[in-house]
Design an enzyme around this catalytic site. Structure first.
Site, PDB file in Angstrom:
ATOM      1  N   ALA A 108      -1.354   7.044   0.010  1.00 49.88           N
ATOM      2  CA  ALA A 108      -2.041   6.357   0.919  1.00 49.88           C
ATOM      3  C   ALA A 108      -3.531   6.652   0.970  1.00 49.88           C
ATOM      4  O   ALA A 108      -4.276   5.916   1.465  1.00 49.88           O
ATOM      5  CB  ALA A 108      -1.444   7.083   2.171  1.00 49.88           C
TER       6      ALA A 108
ATOM      7  N   ASP B  26       1.365   8.163   6.788  1.00 52.15           N
ATOM      8  CA  ASP B  26       0.450   8.632   5.725  1.00 52.15           C
ATOM      9  C   ASP B  26      -0.878   7.755   5.734  1.00 52.15           C
ATOM     10  O   ASP B  26      -1.933   8.437   5.688  1.00 52.15           O
ATOM     11  CB  ASP B  26       1.084   8.330   4.343  1.00 52.15           C
TER      12      ASP B  26
ATOM     13  N   LEU C 282       1.752  14.910  -0.745  1.00 58.21           N
ATOM     14  CA  LEU C 282       0.346  15.137   0.102  1.00 58.21           C
ATOM     15  C   LEU C 282      -0.205  13.745   0.288  1.00 58.21           C
ATOM     16  O   LEU C 282      -1.562  13.997   0.680  1.00 58.21           O
ATOM     17  CB  LEU C 282      -0.473  16.160  -0.928  1.00 58.21           C
ATOM     18  N   GLY C 283       0.385  12.739   0.252  1.00 57.76           N
ATOM     19  CA  GLY C 283      -0.275  11.579   0.592  1.00 57.76           C
ATOM     20  C   GLY C 283      -1.318  10.950  -0.255  1.00 57.76           C
ATOM     21  O   GLY C 283      -2.179  10.232   0.330  1.00 57.76           O
TER      22      GLY C 283
END
Ligand code: PMV
Length: 310
Positions: free
Chosen positions: A97, A139, A93-94
């Site tokens: 980032a 991301d 889900l990033g």
């Protein structure tokens, strides 16, 4: 308070590392951070883990990532940053980032610096490199910009403008995976069987390009069909797991127009497109014990520096 979005990848994870197109969408969740120059030693405090990392601690990966961001920002004074995130880490889900982008923005806010999105991404890439080795940049691009983006390495991201937002369901399998090792796993396959794996990556590129057009036309059934095909190609590269297959199959039976793994795979999350509403999908997932939630994706889904939509 600085903010950045978590994300799902609708098309093109892994292929994007190798120069193909990806499509990512921001979630209305993510990371927030604030920074102040009241420290003796540069420190990053990360919630919900209660983690404290010092930038001068070379044995701490998060500390090294924080040091990389401080260096990219040209910070000369010790700085304390407090960050928190509301999506699981190692789940596609990033999460990392989003934290990196929020930290970059918090440092800039504290220093009174105005950064454009490109500079935010450049600095946050220094953070991502510590964890991911060879990040494509998708991301950080979506974490910084929000909305829905078509992304190709080395090119400016292209915002997509579907006519309306749609619900998407996200299930966490409970299995975490390392993006770095999954990216290396695909790179090894590509090296061993360049023609076969190259064809899969090209196939994903076609799906992502068609998917981007279908998103802009608001053809969500077509988007879902293309997501199913993208998932099959990822599964062919051994990136799916039994739990991801179970989550995708249950979602399709419960009316999702399409379902796939999102992010690096090997665990993490499955996503299911649900233009008609996600309630039945969430119920099916909860019935077998998956942690899950509903979100919306679309051009207006964005958590930016000041928290305002644009
Ligand atoms: O970091 P994750 O698991 O959310 O996914 C990143 C997407 C990959 O394509 C697998 C890696 C990359 O750098 O693009």
């Amino acid at each position: 308070m600085a903010r950045a979005s978590a994300k799902v990848i609708l098309f093109g994870e892994h292929a994007v590392v190798h120069g193909r197109v990806a499509v990512a969408a921001a979630l209305d969740r993510g990371a927030k951070a604030s920074a102040s120059f009241d420290a003796q030693r540069s420190v990053l405090e990360l919630e919900p883990w209660g983690r404290v990392s010092y930038a001068d601690d070379a044995d701490d990966e998060v500390g090294r990532a924080y040091a990389a961001v401080l260096e990219a920002a040209g910070a000369r004074r010790a700085v304390r940053t407090q960050a928190s995130v509301d999506v699981p880490g190692g789940a596609g889900l990033g999460c990392s980032a989003a934290i990196g982008v929020a930290v970059v923005r918090a440092l800039a806010e504290a220093a009174g610096e105005a950064l454009d999105d490109d500079e935010v991404c450049r600095r946050a890439t220094a953070w991502e490199r510590v964890f991911h080795g060879n990040p494509s940049g998708v991301d950080v691009a979506i974490a910084a910009r929000g909305g829905v983006l078509a992304f190709k390495r080395g090119e400016p991201p292209r915002p997509l403008h579907p006519p309306f937002d749609v619900p998407i369901a996200v299930a966490f399998t409970g299995e975490c995976s390392s993006t770095k090792s999954m990216v290396e796993h695909v790179a090894r396959q590509l090296e061993r069987r360049p023609e076969v794996v190259g064809r899969s990556l090209d196939g994903i590129d076609v799906l992502a390009t068609k998917g981007a057009a279908a998103i802009e036309a608001g053809m969500w059934h077509e988007v879902g069909r293309l997501m199913d095909l993208n998932h099959a190609l990822l599964a062919g590269m051994m990136l799916s797991t039994e739990k991801l297959e179970q989550a995708c199959n249950l979602a399709r039976q419960a009316g999702a127009t399409g379902a796939k793994l999102t992010g690096a795979g090997g665990g993490g999350c499955a996503i299911a497109l649900a233009p008609m509403g996600a309630a039945a999908i969430l119920q099916a997932w909860r019935g077998v014990g998956f942690d899950c939630f509903e979100a919306r994706i679309g051009p207006r889904v964005v958590i930016l520096g000041g928290g305002e939509a644009r």
